[in-house]
Design a protein around this motif. Structure first.
Motif, PDB file in Angstrom:
ATOM      1  N   PHE A 213       0.809  -1.210   0.000  1.00 23.80           N
ATOM      2  CA  PHE A 213       0.000   0.000   0.000  1.00 23.80           C
ATOM      3  C   PHE A 213       0.848   1.268   0.000  1.00 23.80           C
ATOM      4  O   PHE A 213       0.395   2.331  -0.424  1.00 23.80           O
ATOM      5  N   LEU A 214       2.078   1.194   0.459  1.00 22.99           N
ATOM      6  CA  LEU A 214       2.936   2.363   0.650  1.00 22.99           C
ATOM      7  C   LEU A 214       3.158   3.206  -0.607  1.00 22.99           C
ATOM      8  O   LEU A 214       3.074   4.439  -0.538  1.00 22.99           O
ATOM      9  N   PRO A 215       3.429   2.636  -1.781  1.00 25.13           N
ATOM     10  CA  PRO A 215       3.617   3.491  -2.967  1.00 25.13           C
ATOM     11  C   PRO A 215       2.376   4.309  -3.311  1.00 25.13           C
ATOM     12  O   PRO A 215       2.482   5.472  -3.702  1.00 25.13           O
ATOM     13  N   PHE A 216       1.208   3.726  -3.143  1.00 22.89           N
ATOM     14  CA  PHE A 216      -0.023   4.453  -3.442  1.00 22.89           C
ATOM     15  C   PHE A 216      -0.250   5.581  -2.431  1.00 22.89           C
ATOM     16  O   PHE A 216      -0.703   6.662  -2.791  1.00 22.89           O
ATOM     17  N   LEU A 217       0.089   5.331  -1.192  1.00 20.13           N
ATOM     18  CA  LEU A 217      -0.051   6.348  -0.159  1.00 20.13           C
ATOM     19  C   LEU A 217       0.896   7.512  -0.417  1.00 20.13           C
ATOM     20  O   LEU A 217       0.507   8.678  -0.316  1.00 20.13           O
ATOM     21  N   ILE A 218       2.124   7.220  -0.771  1.00 16.26           N
ATOM     22  CA  ILE A 218       3.103   8.273  -1.055  1.00 16.26           C
ATOM     23  C   ILE A 218       2.660   9.092  -2.255  1.00 16.26           C
ATOM     24  O   ILE A 218       2.722  10.330  -2.238  1.00 16.26           O
ATOM     25  N   TRP A 219       2.186   8.436  -3.316  1.00 15.30           N
ATOM     26  CA  TRP A 219       1.729   9.148  -4.505  1.00 15.30           C
ATOM     27  C   TRP A 219       0.561  10.077  -4.175  1.00 15.30           C
ATOM     28  O   TRP A 219       0.533  11.231  -4.602  1.00 15.30           O
ATOM     29  N   THR A 220      -0.392   9.593  -3.413  1.00 15.48           N
ATOM     30  CA  THR A 220      -1.555  10.408  -3.075  1.00 15.48           C
ATOM     31  C   THR A 220      -1.173  11.579  -2.187  1.00 15.48           C
ATOM     32  O   THR A 220      -1.654  12.695  -2.395  1.00 15.48           O
ATOM     33  N   LEU A 221      -0.322  11.351  -1.202  1.00 18.79           N
ATOM     34  CA  LEU A 221       0.109  12.441  -0.336  1.00 18.79           C
ATOM     35  C   LEU A 221       0.912  13.484  -1.106  1.00 18.79           C
ATOM     36  O   LEU A 221       0.759  14.686  -0.882  1.00 18.79           O
ATOM     37  N   TRP A 222       1.750  13.031  -2.021  1.00 16.36           N
ATOM     38  CA  TRP A 222       2.525  13.971  -2.831  1.00 16.36           C
ATOM     39  C   TRP A 222       1.605  14.799  -3.719  1.00 16.36           C
ATOM     40  O   TRP A 222       1.727  16.020  -3.793  1.00 16.36           O
ATOM     41  N   PHE A 223       0.670  14.141  -4.374  1.00 13.18           N
ATOM     42  CA  PHE A 223      -0.225  14.827  -5.301  1.00 13.18           C
ATOM     43  C   PHE A 223      -1.172  15.766  -4.555  1.00 13.18           C
ATOM     44  O   PHE A 223      -1.342  16.928  -4.928  1.00 13.18           O
ATOM     45  N   SER A 224      -1.788  15.281  -3.486  1.00 11.25           N
ATOM     46  CA  SER A 224      -2.718  16.120  -2.743  1.00 11.25           C
ATOM     47  C   SER A 224      -1.976  17.203  -1.978  1.00 11.25           C
ATOM     48  O   SER A 224      -2.513  18.291  -1.765  1.00 11.25           O
ATOM     49  N   GLY A 225      -0.744  16.944  -1.576  1.00  6.59           N
ATOM     50  CA  GLY A 225       0.046  17.970  -0.904  1.00  6.59           C
ATOM     51  C   GLY A 225       0.321  19.156  -1.804  1.00  6.59           C
ATOM     52  O   GLY A 225       0.265  20.314  -1.363  1.00  6.59           O
ATOM     53  N   ALA A 226       0.607  18.905  -3.091  1.00  7.76           N
ATOM     54  CA  ALA A 226       0.832  20.000  -4.032  1.00  7.76           C
ATOM     55  C   ALA A 226      -0.439  20.818  -4.225  1.00  7.76           C
ATOM     56  O   ALA A 226      -0.395  22.050  -4.277  1.00  7.76           O
ATOM     57  N   VAL A 227      -1.566  20.153  -4.306  1.00 10.01           N
ATOM     58  CA  VAL A 227      -2.840  20.864  -4.475  1.00 10.01           C
ATOM     59  C   VAL A 227      -3.158  21.668  -3.222  1.00 10.01           C
ATOM     60  O   VAL A 227      -3.544  22.841  -3.299  1.00 10.01           O
ATOM     61  N   LEU A 228      -2.992  21.052  -2.060  1.00  8.23           N
ATOM     62  CA  LEU A 228      -3.287  21.760  -0.818  1.00  8.23           C
ATOM     63  C   LEU A 228      -2.323  22.922  -0.587  1.00  8.23           C
ATOM     64  O   LEU A 228      -2.721  23.966  -0.056  1.00  8.23           O
ATOM     65  N   LEU A 229      -1.066  22.773  -1.008  1.00  3.85           N
ATOM     66  CA  LEU A 229      -0.106  23.856  -0.888  1.00  3.85           C
ATOM     67  C   LEU A 229      -0.507  25.037  -1.758  1.00  3.85           C
ATOM     68  O   LEU A 229      -0.424  26.195  -1.340  1.00  3.85           O
ATOM     69  N   SER A 230      -0.968  24.768  -2.964  1.00  6.26           N
ATOM     70  CA  SER A 230      -1.391  25.867  -3.835  1.00  6.26           C
ATOM     71  C   SER A 230      -2.664  26.530  -3.315  1.00  6.26           C
ATOM     72  O   SER A 230      -2.822  27.748  -3.425  1.00  6.26           O
ATOM     73  N   ILE A 231      -3.561  25.751  -2.714  1.00  5.36           N
ATOM     74  CA  ILE A 231      -4.762  26.340  -2.127  1.00  5.36           C
ATOM     75  C   ILE A 231      -4.382  27.201  -0.919  1.00  5.36           C
ATOM     76  O   ILE A 231      -4.916  28.305  -0.739  1.00  5.36           O
TER      77      ILE A 231
END
Length: 165
Positions: free
Chosen positions: A4-22
């Protein structure tokens, strides 16, 4: 967890960029001055939702992988009376397809075809399980032979736990 770890890292990275821009959008009063420039205000939210939906789907795939690997390992290491060996050869793709089609069957029939899905699942697991060895050497005793009274029979059925490993 490793499945599960690769999927978790990908989601956190992707959502982190979106949340950072917001967060930057809110802090600067509505002016985005850096890396992520969305064509519409809803694009970031859509990407955030898509990231979490993909996380849910990937977590289901990871869970199915764990179920398949665990079943194959446990069944391949099970012996009865040192002369009967049990084997399992469930494949992840076939298991995922079975669960997906069973879900569709149950959903589109509004639950009326749930027994059909259960029979398909039982047939799939039976076809993926092999027993090798001399079965005539096993000492098998019927469940009803051990219970001689109604109280004992109810006690046995009350303690009969269906524990899935």
């Amino acid at each position: 967890m490793l499945a599960f770890l690769p999927f978790l890292i990908w989601t956190l990275w992707f959502s982190g960029a979106v949340l950072l821009s917001i967060m930057e959008y809110v802090q600067t009063g509505g002016h985005i001055t850096h890396r992520v420039d969305y064509t519409s205000p809803y694009e970031g939210i859509f990407k955030l939702i898509a990231a979490y939906v993909s996380l849910i789907i990937c977590s289901l795939v990871a869970k199915c992988y764990i179920v398949v690997a665990e079943r194959n390992y446990i069944f391949s290491n099970t012996t009865f009376s040192d002369n009967v060996q049990v084997h399992s050869n469930v494949k992840l793709g076939a298991y995922l397809m079975l669960l997906f089609t069973n879900t569709l069957i149950t959903l589109f029939s509004l639950g009326l075809a749930a027994p059909v899905a259960q029979v398909r699942y039982a047939r799939f697991t039976a076809n993926a399980t092999q027993v090798s060895g001399d079965l005539s050497l096993l000492n098998v005793q019927a469940h009803n032979d051990t219970a001689r009274s109604a109280v004992a029979e109810e006690a046995i059925s009350a303690l009969d736990l269906n524990v899935g490993i």
